[in-house]
Scaffold this motif. Structure first.
Motif, PDB file in Angstrom:
ATOM      1  N   ALA A 173       0.704  -1.275  -0.110  1.00  0.00           N
ATOM      2  CA  ALA A 173       0.116  -0.138  -0.334  1.00  0.00           C
ATOM      3  C   ALA A 173       0.861   1.010  -0.251  1.00  0.00           C
ATOM      4  CB  ALA A 173      -1.199   0.254   1.321  1.00  0.00           C
ATOM      5  N   SER A 174       2.064   1.466   0.792  1.00  0.00           N
ATOM      6  CA  SER A 174       3.378   2.387   0.604  1.00  0.00           C
ATOM      7  C   SER A 174       3.647   2.257  -0.629  1.00  0.00           C
ATOM      8  CB  SER A 174       3.730   2.081   2.068  1.00  0.00           C
ATOM      9  OG  SER A 174       3.354   1.867   3.205  1.00  0.00           O
ATOM     10  N   GLY A 175       3.634   1.463  -1.903  1.00  0.00           N
ATOM     11  CA  GLY A 175       4.458   1.737  -2.724  1.00  0.00           C
ATOM     12  C   GLY A 175       4.103   3.342  -3.723  1.00  0.00           C
ATOM     13  N   PRO A 176       4.576   4.110  -4.312  1.00  0.00           N
ATOM     14  CA  PRO A 176       4.727   5.150  -5.129  1.00  0.00           C
ATOM     15  C   PRO A 176       3.872   5.240  -6.271  1.00  0.00           C
ATOM     16  CG  PRO A 176       6.768   4.150  -5.622  1.00  0.00           C
ATOM     17  CD  PRO A 176       6.240   3.433  -4.532  1.00  0.00           C
ATOM     18  N   ASP A 177       3.219   4.013  -7.263  1.00  0.00           N
ATOM     19  CA  ASP A 177       2.419   4.137  -7.614  1.00  0.00           C
ATOM     20  C   ASP A 177       1.130   3.659  -7.230  1.00  0.00           C
ATOM     21  OD1 ASP A 177       0.627   3.685 -10.047  1.00  0.00           O
ATOM     22  OD2 ASP A 177       1.978   3.317 -11.415  1.00  0.00           O
ATOM     23  N   LEU A 178       0.111   4.400  -6.840  1.00  0.00           N
ATOM     24  CA  LEU A 178      -1.355   3.907  -5.995  1.00  0.00           C
ATOM     25  C   LEU A 178      -1.737   3.700  -6.861  1.00  0.00           C
ATOM     26  CD1 LEU A 178      -1.837   5.246  -3.133  1.00  0.00           C
ATOM     27  CD2 LEU A 178      -3.442   6.176  -3.500  1.00  0.00           C
ATOM     28  N   ALA A 179      -2.414   3.678  -8.731  1.00  0.00           N
ATOM     29  CA  ALA A 179      -3.062   2.346  -8.838  1.00  0.00           C
ATOM     30  C   ALA A 179      -2.340   0.910  -8.889  1.00  0.00           C
ATOM     31  CB  ALA A 179      -2.931   3.473 -10.446  1.00  0.00           C
ATOM     32  N   ALA A 180      -1.090   0.972  -8.695  1.00  0.00           N
ATOM     33  CA  ALA A 180      -0.254  -0.243  -9.084  1.00  0.00           C
ATOM     34  C   ALA A 180      -0.760  -0.968  -8.004  1.00  0.00           C
ATOM     35  CB  ALA A 180       1.502  -0.372  -9.883  1.00  0.00           C
ATOM     36  N   SER A 181       0.087  -0.330  -6.693  1.00  0.00           N
ATOM     37  CA  SER A 181      -0.346  -0.316  -5.109  1.00  0.00           C
ATOM     38  C   SER A 181      -1.881  -1.369  -5.518  1.00  0.00           C
ATOM     39  CB  SER A 181      -0.586   0.444  -4.307  1.00  0.00           C
ATOM     40  OG  SER A 181       0.841   0.982  -4.867  1.00  0.00           O
ATOM     41  N   ALA A 182      -2.775  -0.924  -5.796  1.00  0.00           N
ATOM     42  CA  ALA A 182      -3.926  -1.217  -5.350  1.00  0.00           C
ATOM     43  C   ALA A 182      -3.994  -2.718  -5.997  1.00  0.00           C
ATOM     44  CB  ALA A 182      -5.137  -0.668  -6.025  1.00  0.00           C
ATOM     45  N   ARG A 183      -3.847  -2.472  -7.463  1.00  0.00           N
ATOM     46  CA  ARG A 183      -3.568  -4.382  -8.078  1.00  0.00           C
ATOM     47  C   ARG A 183      -2.750  -5.542  -7.299  1.00  0.00           C
ATOM     48  NH1 ARG A 183      -2.816  -0.333 -12.356  1.00  0.00           N
ATOM     49  NH2 ARG A 183      -0.703  -0.998 -12.711  1.00  0.00           N
ATOM     50  N   GLU A 184      -1.638  -4.813  -7.469  1.00  0.00           N
ATOM     51  CA  GLU A 184      -0.587  -5.925  -5.886  1.00  0.00           C
ATOM     52  C   GLU A 184      -1.935  -6.179  -5.116  1.00  0.00           C
ATOM     53  OE1 GLU A 184       3.535  -6.112  -4.698  1.00  0.00           O
ATOM     54  OE2 GLU A 184       3.421  -4.388  -5.666  1.00  0.00           O
ATOM     55  N   LEU A 185      -2.041  -4.968  -4.238  1.00  0.00           N
ATOM     56  CA  LEU A 185      -3.026  -5.645  -3.205  1.00  0.00           C
ATOM     57  C   LEU A 185      -4.589  -6.773  -3.740  1.00  0.00           C
ATOM     58  CD1 LEU A 185      -3.301  -2.146  -1.146  1.00  0.00           C
ATOM     59  CD2 LEU A 185      -2.060  -4.287  -0.634  1.00  0.00           C
ATOM     60  N   ALA A 186      -4.783  -6.226  -4.384  1.00  0.00           N
ATOM     61  CA  ALA A 186      -5.697  -7.459  -4.852  1.00  0.00           C
ATOM     62  C   ALA A 186      -5.402  -8.235  -5.138  1.00  0.00           C
ATOM     63  CB  ALA A 186      -7.127  -6.876  -6.161  1.00  0.00           C
TER      64      ALA A 186
END
Length: 209
Positions: A173-186
């Motif tokens: 969730a703390s990654g620099p690219d929020l959209a990429a973080s959302a996809r990775e979290l899912a």
């Protein structure tokens, strides 16, 4: 330019997802909504969608949503409205209004809102009541009001929090690219086979630098 950066993802584990999420503007504030229909049933899907519709309508029609109590009142209204339909659908809900210095809102059920700072986090919804759910006619939404001085907000359903560990969730969730973080979290709860044990719905929000 908006004050906040946001991202949202829903990953169904079957054809139809019982998880519904939304990110809605409210003046200079931002509203995050997450709802998880009980039992992954058609009635649960409808209940979760109904909560998102009600919050969306409230952000257009109501002027009192910067008061925390307004959010618990709104979810109570959702509870009674869903119960009055008689279809039996129930759902969790987290509705969070994010301003430049505060996070206010209310919740019911086991969906959660986290405030993440690096390798630590606070569960903003820690005092919520897991049952009864919205749609029962007996739900007891609990409001929250906490200061926000930075960090990343994560609102999500139990399909994320039940099947992924906290350190990994915080790091992604703390990654620099929020959209990429959302996809990775899912994707964190995915099995080796590539499947999911439950729907995953989430939203992320952080101040725009």
């Amino acid at each position: 330019m908006p004050r906040f950066e946001t991202a949202q993802v829903v990953e169904p584990h079957a054809e139809t997802s019982a998880d519904h999420v939304a990110v809605l503007p409210l003046g200079e504030a931002m509203v995050l909504v997450v709802a998880d229909g009980a039992g992954n049933s058609r009635r649960g899907v409808d209940a979760a969608a109904g909560v998102v519709r009600a919050v969306r309508a409230a952000t257009v029609d109501r002027s009192d949503l910067l008061r925390p109590e307004a959010w618990s009142n709104l979810l109570e209204q959702c509870d009674h409205l869903l119960a009055s339909t008689g279809h039996g659908g129930e759902t969790t809900a987290v509705a969070a209004c994010v301003t430049e210095g505060r996070i206010i809102g209310a919740s019911v059920g086991d969906s959660e809102l986290w405030l993440i700072h690096g390798d630590s986090h606070t569960v903003v919804t820690q005092h919520q009541r897991r049952k009864p759910l919205l749609g029962s006619g007996e739900a007891l939404p609990v409001y929250f009001d906490v200061p926000w001085n930075g960090g990343t907000l994560l609102a999500g359903t139990d399909g994320l929090f039940k099947y992924a560990d906290a350190p990994r969730i915080r790091a992604v969730a703390s990654g620099p690219d929020l959209a990429a973080s959302a996809r990775e979290l899912a994707a964190l709860p995915r099995l080796v086979s590539g499947g999911l044990q439950d729907d995953v719905g989430l939203t992320l929000c952080r101040p725009r630098h």
